[in-house]
Write a protein that holds these residues in place. Sequence first.
Motif, mmCIF file in Angstrom:
data_model
loop_
_atom_site.group_PDB
_atom_site.id
_atom_site.type_symbol
_atom_site.label_atom_id
_atom_site.label_comp_id
_atom_site.label_asym_id
_atom_site.label_seq_id
_atom_site.Cartn_x
_atom_site.Cartn_y
_atom_site.Cartn_z
ATOM 1 N N VAL A 112 17.455 -16.767 60.911
ATOM 2 C CA VAL A 112 16.988 -15.409 60.663
ATOM 3 C C VAL A 112 16.225 -15.365 59.337
ATOM 4 O O VAL A 112 15.963 -16.394 58.723
ATOM 5 N N THR A 113 15.894 -14.150 58.898
ATOM 6 C CA THR A 113 15.143 -13.937 57.667
ATOM 7 C C THR A 113 16.017 -13.190 56.667
ATOM 8 O O THR A 113 16.871 -12.392 57.061
ATOM 9 N N SER A 114 15.804 -13.436 55.375
ATOM 10 C CA SER A 114 16.593 -12.737 54.365
ATOM 11 C C SER A 114 15.686 -12.102 53.320
ATOM 12 O O SER A 114 14.553 -12.544 53.096
ATOM 13 N N ARG A 115 16.221 -11.070 52.667
ATOM 14 C CA ARG A 115 15.524 -10.399 51.574
ATOM 15 C C ARG A 115 16.563 -9.840 50.608
ATOM 16 O O ARG A 115 17.553 -9.252 51.046
ATOM 17 N N VAL A 116 16.341 -10.032 49.324
ATOM 18 C CA VAL A 116 17.239 -9.524 48.295
ATOM 19 C C VAL A 116 16.438 -8.578 47.393
ATOM 20 O O VAL A 116 15.428 -8.981 46.805
ATOM 21 N N LEU A 117 16.886 -7.328 47.289
ATOM 22 C CA LEU A 117 16.202 -6.354 46.448
ATOM 23 C C LEU A 117 16.609 -6.545 44.986
ATOM 24 O O LEU A 117 17.738 -6.930 44.691
ATOM 25 N N ASP A 118 15.706 -6.247 44.093
ATOM 26 C CA ASP A 118 15.960 -6.463 42.672
ATOM 27 C C ASP A 118 16.558 -5.204 42.030
ATOM 28 O O ASP A 118 15.952 -4.562 41.170
ATOM 29 N N ILE A 119 17.756 -4.865 42.481
ATOM 30 C CA ILE A 119 18.536 -3.762 41.918
ATOM 31 C C ILE A 119 19.814 -4.368 41.359
ATOM 32 O O ILE A 119 20.460 -5.187 42.012
ATOM 33 N N HIS A 120 20.195 -3.982 40.149
ATOM 34 C CA HIS A 120 21.355 -4.586 39.516
ATOM 35 C C HIS A 120 22.633 -4.336 40.311
ATOM 36 O O HIS A 120 22.904 -3.219 40.769
ATOM 37 N N ASP A 121 23.420 -5.382 40.436
ATOM 38 C CA ASP A 121 24.745 -5.319 41.047
ATOM 39 C C ASP A 121 25.612 -4.335 40.261
ATOM 40 O O ASP A 121 25.644 -4.343 39.031
ATOM 41 N N GLY A 122 26.298 -3.454 40.985
ATOM 42 C CA GLY A 122 27.181 -2.492 40.343
ATOM 43 C C GLY A 122 26.493 -1.235 39.864
ATOM 44 O O GLY A 122 27.155 -0.317 39.356
ATOM 45 N N GLU A 123 25.169 -1.154 40.032
ATOM 46 C CA GLU A 123 24.414 -0.014 39.517
ATOM 47 C C GLU A 123 23.640 0.731 40.600
ATOM 48 O O GLU A 123 22.800 1.578 40.299
ATOM 49 N N LEU A 124 23.910 0.431 41.865
ATOM 50 C CA LEU A 124 23.206 1.098 42.952
ATOM 51 C C LEU A 124 23.587 2.572 43.022
ATOM 52 O O LEU A 124 24.765 2.927 42.964
ATOM 53 N N LEU A 125 22.582 3.428 43.165
ATOM 54 C CA LEU A 125 22.808 4.866 43.314
ATOM 55 C C LEU A 125 22.016 5.390 44.504
ATOM 56 O O LEU A 125 20.939 4.847 44.823
ATOM 57 N N PRO A 126 22.507 6.432 45.157
ATOM 58 C CA PRO A 126 21.809 6.994 46.322
ATOM 59 C C PRO A 126 20.669 7.916 45.898
ATOM 60 O O PRO A 126 20.688 9.117 46.167
ATOM 61 N N THR A 127 19.668 7.356 45.235
ATOM 62 C CA THR A 127 18.538 8.132 44.737
ATOM 63 C C THR A 127 17.454 8.273 45.798
ATOM 64 O O THR A 127 17.422 7.526 46.790
ATOM 65 N N LEU A 128 16.541 9.195 45.567
ATOM 66 C CA LEU A 128 15.408 9.364 46.479
ATOM 67 C C LEU A 128 14.552 8.105 46.499
ATOM 68 O O LEU A 128 14.079 7.683 47.563
ATOM 69 N N GLU A 129 14.354 7.503 45.336
ATOM 70 C CA GLU A 129 13.564 6.269 45.273
ATOM 71 C C GLU A 129 14.172 5.181 46.139
ATOM 72 O O GLU A 129 13.468 4.495 46.901
ATOM 73 N N ASN A 130 15.488 4.993 46.058
ATOM 74 C CA ASN A 130 16.143 3.967 46.865
ATOM 75 C C ASN A 130 16.148 4.323 48.347
ATOM 76 O O ASN A 130 16.040 3.444 49.204
ATOM 77 N N ARG A 131 16.270 5.609 48.661
ATOM 78 C CA ARG A 131 16.180 6.018 50.064
ATOM 79 C C ARG A 131 14.813 5.653 50.641
ATOM 80 O O ARG A 131 14.712 5.160 51.772
ATOM 81 N N LYS A 132 13.776 5.877 49.862
ATOM 82 C CA LYS A 132 12.427 5.530 50.318
ATOM 83 C C LYS A 132 12.282 4.025 50.519
ATOM 84 O O LYS A 132 11.641 3.578 51.474
ATOM 85 N N THR A 133 12.877 3.249 49.618
ATOM 86 C CA THR A 133 12.825 1.789 49.760
ATOM 87 C C THR A 133 13.464 1.344 51.063
ATOM 88 O O THR A 133 12.898 0.528 51.808
ATOM 89 N N ILE A 134 14.648 1.871 51.361
ATOM 90 C CA ILE A 134 15.350 1.520 52.600
ATOM 91 C C ILE A 134 14.540 1.962 53.810
ATOM 92 O O ILE A 134 14.398 1.213 54.799
ATOM 93 N N CYS A 135 13.996 3.161 53.743
ATOM 94 C CA CYS A 135 13.195 3.692 54.845
ATOM 95 C C CYS A 135 11.994 2.795 55.126
ATOM 96 O O CYS A 135 11.683 2.484 56.276
ATOM 97 N N LYS A 136 11.331 2.355 54.077
ATOM 98 C CA LYS A 136 10.144 1.508 54.240
ATOM 99 C C LYS A 136 10.505 0.163 54.845
ATOM 100 O O LYS A 136 9.768 -0.369 55.686
ATOM 101 N N ILE A 137 11.643 -0.408 54.428
ATOM 102 C CA ILE A 137 12.061 -1.698 54.988
ATOM 103 C C ILE A 137 12.300 -1.575 56.489
ATOM 104 O O ILE A 137 11.869 -2.424 57.278
ATOM 105 N N ILE A 138 12.976 -0.513 56.891
ATOM 106 C CA ILE A 138 13.252 -0.306 58.321
ATOM 107 C C ILE A 138 11.949 -0.132 59.095
ATOM 108 O O ILE A 138 11.778 -0.693 60.187
ATOM 109 N N ARG A 139 11.030 0.632 58.535
ATOM 110 C CA ARG A 139 9.734 0.835 59.200
ATOM 111 C C ARG A 139 8.933 -0.447 59.269
ATOM 112 O O ARG A 139 8.363 -0.784 60.318
#
Length: 322
Positions: A105-132
């Motif tokens: 399969v394929t892998s991808r690692v986002l450059d967001i610090h471990d332990g610091e993830l927040l449910p922000t609009l910016e991160n929601r957009k990132t997830i949305c774009k990956i799915i699209r």
Amino acid sequence: MLKRLALQFLSLIVLLTYSAIICAAQSTTSDNKNDGKLRIVCFGAHPDDAEYKSGGTAAMWAKLGHHVLLVSVTNGDIGHWKMAGGELAKRRTAESAEVAKRLGVTSRVLDIHDGELLPTLENRKTICKIIREWNADIVISHRPWDYHPDHRYTGILVQDAAFMVTVPFFCPDVPHLKKNPVFLYSSDRFTKPYPFTADVVVAVDGVFDQKVDALTALVSQAFEGGAGGSAERLALVPPASAPQERKAWLHERWARRQGGEANRFREELIRAYGLEIGSKVKYAEAFEICEYGARPSKKRLQELFPFYGTEEARITVSGNIY
């Protein structure tokens, strides 16, 4: 002299153009979004979560030519007891890539610090774009109830991307999906606000050894213990100089873990495979349907999990089927 330089320059242009065409062709061939194959994104909070939770099922999809992307939403840069920072993030990214290679399969690692993830609009957009961008048919993630905040917020971010991936003017720079994917949660043992429901249970006996072999690449986590490790714990693990003993050590632990899943969902496995087969399944991975995604029918789930070609070996479905 000038003529010779001109000819050399022209040759270089031709070579670069040819190389670009070949690369584009290889990319299209290996990642054709319209080749009729399923496209799956498995999100995990760290560079081991998706591999642990969905690795067997991912390998089964891959064997049938379907396209699977394992995404770590953080870079795992504090997930170790002895090292941290950029060095660890690079190490864990490389480990995740090797696991993906072994699973097909394929892998991808986002450059967001471990332990610091927040449910922000910016991160929601990132997830949305990956799915699209992956043109996903299936999206898998943690449930939003978990001991680790990164796990919880990964679940929330993926939930919040459901439906929004179909909205044309949300992240309009990436074409929206014409239909909402099926969103699934990977299994856990948390009970509040409600316990995990096994809507889909996959027997992974046929790829279990492949999964364990792949997970041996997660040295920082599987053998060194990650953030919860210690020198004392590492001393109990077979050394890197004895790879077969290490693999057997890990195999034993994962046999208990995946065997526990099979026993926990034995009733669902028997309903899926019939008494004779279901009672003998040793290892399983389980998923729950998220109501915010597409509502799959029994027939659609069979299409999305096409590992079984007979009525006697059909996929299990239960409460959330429409």
